[in-house]
Scaffold this active site. Structure first.
Site, PDB file in Angstrom:
ATOM      1  N   TYR A 131       0.818  -1.214   0.000  1.00 16.77           N
ATOM      2  CA  TYR A 131       0.000   0.000   0.000  1.00 16.77           C
ATOM      3  C   TYR A 131       0.853   1.265   0.000  1.00 16.77           C
ATOM      4  O   TYR A 131       0.409   2.322  -0.424  1.00 16.77           O
ATOM      5  CB  TYR A 131      -0.900   0.048   1.239  1.00 16.77           C
ATOM      6  CG  TYR A 131      -2.230  -0.644   1.102  1.00 16.77           C
ATOM      7  CD1 TYR A 131      -2.303  -1.989   0.768  1.00 16.77           C
ATOM      8  CD2 TYR A 131      -3.418   0.043   1.318  1.00 16.77           C
ATOM      9  CE1 TYR A 131      -3.518  -2.628   0.653  1.00 16.77           C
ATOM     10  CE2 TYR A 131      -4.644  -0.585   1.211  1.00 16.77           C
ATOM     11  CZ  TYR A 131      -4.690  -1.925   0.874  1.00 16.77           C
ATOM     12  OH  TYR A 131      -5.893  -2.548   0.767  1.00 16.77           O
ATOM     13  N   LYS A 178       2.977 -15.247   2.644  1.00 14.79           N
ATOM     14  CA  LYS A 178       3.192 -15.984   1.394  1.00 14.79           C
ATOM     15  C   LYS A 178       4.681 -16.264   1.291  1.00 14.79           C
ATOM     16  O   LYS A 178       5.361 -15.881   0.338  1.00 14.79           O
ATOM     17  CB  LYS A 178       2.662 -15.148   0.212  1.00 14.79           C
ATOM     18  CG  LYS A 178       2.619 -15.865  -1.124  1.00 14.79           C
ATOM     19  CD  LYS A 178       1.539 -16.931  -1.222  1.00 14.79           C
ATOM     20  CE  LYS A 178       1.678 -17.711  -2.526  1.00 14.79           C
ATOM     21  NZ  LYS A 178       0.753 -18.875  -2.598  1.00 14.79           N
ATOM     22  N   ASP A 216      -3.161 -18.273   0.746  1.00 10.21           N
ATOM     23  CA  ASP A 216      -4.182 -18.964  -0.055  1.00 10.21           C
ATOM     24  C   ASP A 216      -4.871 -20.039   0.775  1.00 10.21           C
ATOM     25  O   ASP A 216      -6.095 -20.195   0.754  1.00 10.21           O
ATOM     26  CB  ASP A 216      -3.586 -19.539  -1.357  1.00 10.21           C
ATOM     27  CG  ASP A 216      -2.270 -20.290  -1.151  1.00 10.21           C
ATOM     28  OD1 ASP A 216      -1.719 -20.261  -0.025  1.00 10.21           O
ATOM     29  OD2 ASP A 216      -1.784 -20.903  -2.112  1.00 10.21           O
ATOM     30  N   ASP A 219      -6.523  -6.885   4.199  1.00  9.56           N
ATOM     31  CA  ASP A 219      -7.633  -6.229   3.501  1.00  9.56           C
ATOM     32  C   ASP A 219      -8.546  -7.286   2.892  1.00  9.56           C
ATOM     33  O   ASP A 219      -9.769  -7.258   3.068  1.00  9.56           O
ATOM     34  CB  ASP A 219      -7.068  -5.309   2.411  1.00  9.56           C
ATOM     35  CG  ASP A 219      -8.163  -4.627   1.609  1.00  9.56           C
ATOM     36  OD1 ASP A 219      -9.127  -4.123   2.234  1.00  9.56           O
ATOM     37  OD2 ASP A 219      -8.077  -4.597   0.368  1.00  9.56           O
ATOM     38  N   ASP A 265     -12.536  -8.856   4.451  1.00  3.57           N
ATOM     39  CA  ASP A 265     -13.825  -8.854   3.729  1.00  3.57           C
ATOM     40  C   ASP A 265     -14.393 -10.273   3.676  1.00  3.57           C
ATOM     41  O   ASP A 265     -15.597 -10.482   3.830  1.00  3.57           O
ATOM     42  CB  ASP A 265     -13.661  -8.337   2.290  1.00  3.57           C
ATOM     43  CG  ASP A 265     -13.873  -6.825   2.176  1.00  3.57           C
ATOM     44  OD1 ASP A 265     -13.561  -6.114   3.153  1.00  3.57           O
ATOM     45  OD2 ASP A 265     -14.342  -6.360   1.116  1.00  3.57           O
TER      46      ASP A 265
HETATM   47  C1  IPM Z   1     -10.374  -1.131   4.000  1.00  2.08           C
HETATM   48  C2  IPM Z   1     -10.598  -0.497   2.651  1.00  2.08           C
HETATM   49  C3  IPM Z   1      -9.426   0.405   2.331  1.00  2.08           C
HETATM   50  C4  IPM Z   1      -8.172  -0.455   2.292  1.00  2.08           C
HETATM   51  C5  IPM Z   1      -9.572   1.219   1.022  1.00  2.08           C
HETATM   52  C6  IPM Z   1     -10.816   2.062   1.028  1.00  2.08           C
HETATM   53  C7  IPM Z   1      -8.363   2.052   0.740  1.00  2.08           C
HETATM   54  O1  IPM Z   1     -10.805  -1.471   1.688  1.00  2.08           O
HETATM   55  O2  IPM Z   1     -10.242  -0.372   4.980  1.00  2.08           O
HETATM   56  O3  IPM Z   1     -10.331  -2.351   4.086  1.00  2.08           O
HETATM   57  O4  IPM Z   1      -7.866  -1.083   1.274  1.00  2.08           O
HETATM   58  O5  IPM Z   1      -7.492  -0.499   3.307  1.00  2.08           O
HETATM   59 MG    MG Z   2     -10.950  -3.459   2.477  1.00  3.77          MG
END
Ligand code: IPM
Ligand code: MG
Length: 319
Positions: free
Chosen positions: A116, A158, A189, A213, A217
């Site tokens: 990042y 990884k 993975d 990240d 999710d």
């Molecule tokens: C998160 C989001 C952010 C990230 C984006 C909006 C930059 O997806 O906080 O998980 O990738 O960190």
């Molecule tokens: Mg995210």
């Protein structure tokens, strides 16, 4: 705001970030806003992003730069994302109830390093992003993970491919040697697969910025919806923490009044706990969330039809 007013006596300031700041000032985060955040006791962030500011032009400002600038500018290297499915929602996940039952895990994501923040660029028809980690960066996030673990730390990397991951693994090993909590290493993975096949087995998942990240999710769906997951981002200095839902700005439902506010409320609870030392209030808010769900509260992301307003009422009624 209503929730905060119910919980305590706070001085609230609002500042624009992301698209709102781009529209007003041409950049996603101004120095003034960063300074105002630095001077606060805690920062509560809504969400950034939207189709209006979506661009592939590398020179155009992007809303996400505001969030990344805030994380970096406040030194918030430790991102905590608890995944604790509410008992009332065990049948709301696309995964089977038997699989999810007993899940209570915490993703500890490194937040100010890795791909990042490494050097990036576009040169003609070739682009690059660089993943960089130092031992110091790995060490400090590993200590946070061990500090929060109850049963074990699962470090995700990884290391079969990436040099940064091999440094990550070696450094985590060194930190682990001085700890009593067991450590296990898992390739990312495989971790993605294990998260949906035996989620209850995890305690703390320690990982780098981008893997965290993606995995967070994925883990959100264990709770039934991405609209359920709160987060806290902390540094190690005296400055404020940042508290925000894991989800984005959900442009597809903008203006409809149907967004699930529970991840935001959960983030308020994390702010009370980690940012303002108000544990009693944090726990009360969390139990109000659980009870509202037990009463049947379901926003559209949970296959219900409660509006944002109705969800807010339901939580306040249980607080
Ligand atoms: C998160 C989001 C952010 C990230 C984006 C909006 C930059 O997806 O906080 O998980 O990738 O960190
Ligand atoms: Mg995210």
């Amino acid at each position: 705001r209503e929730l905060l007013e119910r919980v305590g006596d706070f001085e609230l300031e609002e500042h624009p970030i992301g698209g709102a700041s781009i529209d007003a000032h041409g950049v996603a985060l101004t120095d003034e806003v960063l300074e105002a955040c630095r001077a606060a006791d805690a920062v509560l962030l809504a969400a950034v992003g939207g189709p209006r500011w979506d661009t592939t032009d590398p020179d155009a400002p992007r809303p996400e730069q505001g969030l990344l600038g805030l994380r970096k500018g406040l030194g918030l290297f430790a991102n905590l994302r608890p995944v604790r499915p509410s008992p009332a929602l065990l049948d709301a996940s696309p995964l089977k109830r038997e699989l999810i039952e007993g899940t209570d895990l915490l993703v500890v994501r490194e937040l100010t390093g890795g791909i990042y923040f490494g050097d990036r660029g576009l040169d003609g028809d070739t682009a690059h992003d660089t993943c960089v980690y130092s031992e110091g960066e790995v060490e400090r996030i590993a200590r946070v993970a061990f500090g929060l673990a109850r049963r074990k730390v699962t470090s995700v990397d990884k290391a079969n491919v990436l040099e940064t991951s091999r440094l990550w693994r070696k450094t985590v090993e060194r930190v682990a040697a001085a700890e009593r909590t067991p450590i296990e290493h898992m390739l990312v993975d495989n971790a993605a697969m294990q998260l949906v096949s035996r989620p209850a087995d995890f305690d703390v998942i320690l990982t780098e910025n981008m893997f965290g990240d993606i995995l967070s999710d994925e883990a959100a769906m264990l709770t039934g919806s991405l609209g359920m997951l709160p987060s806290a981002s902390l540094g190690d200095g005296p400055g404020p923490g940042l508290f925000e839902p894991v989800h984005g700005s959900a442009p597809d439902i903008a203006g409809k009044g149907t967004a699930n506010p529970l991840a935001m409320f959960g983030s308020v609870a994390m702010m009370l706990r980690h940012g303002l030392a108000m544990e009693t209030e944090a726990a009360a808010l969390e139990s109000a969330l659980d009870r509202a769900l037990e009463d049947g509260l379901r926003t559209p992301d949970l296959q219900g039809n409660a509006t944002t307003e109705a969800a807010t009422r339901a939580v306040l009624a249980n607080l």
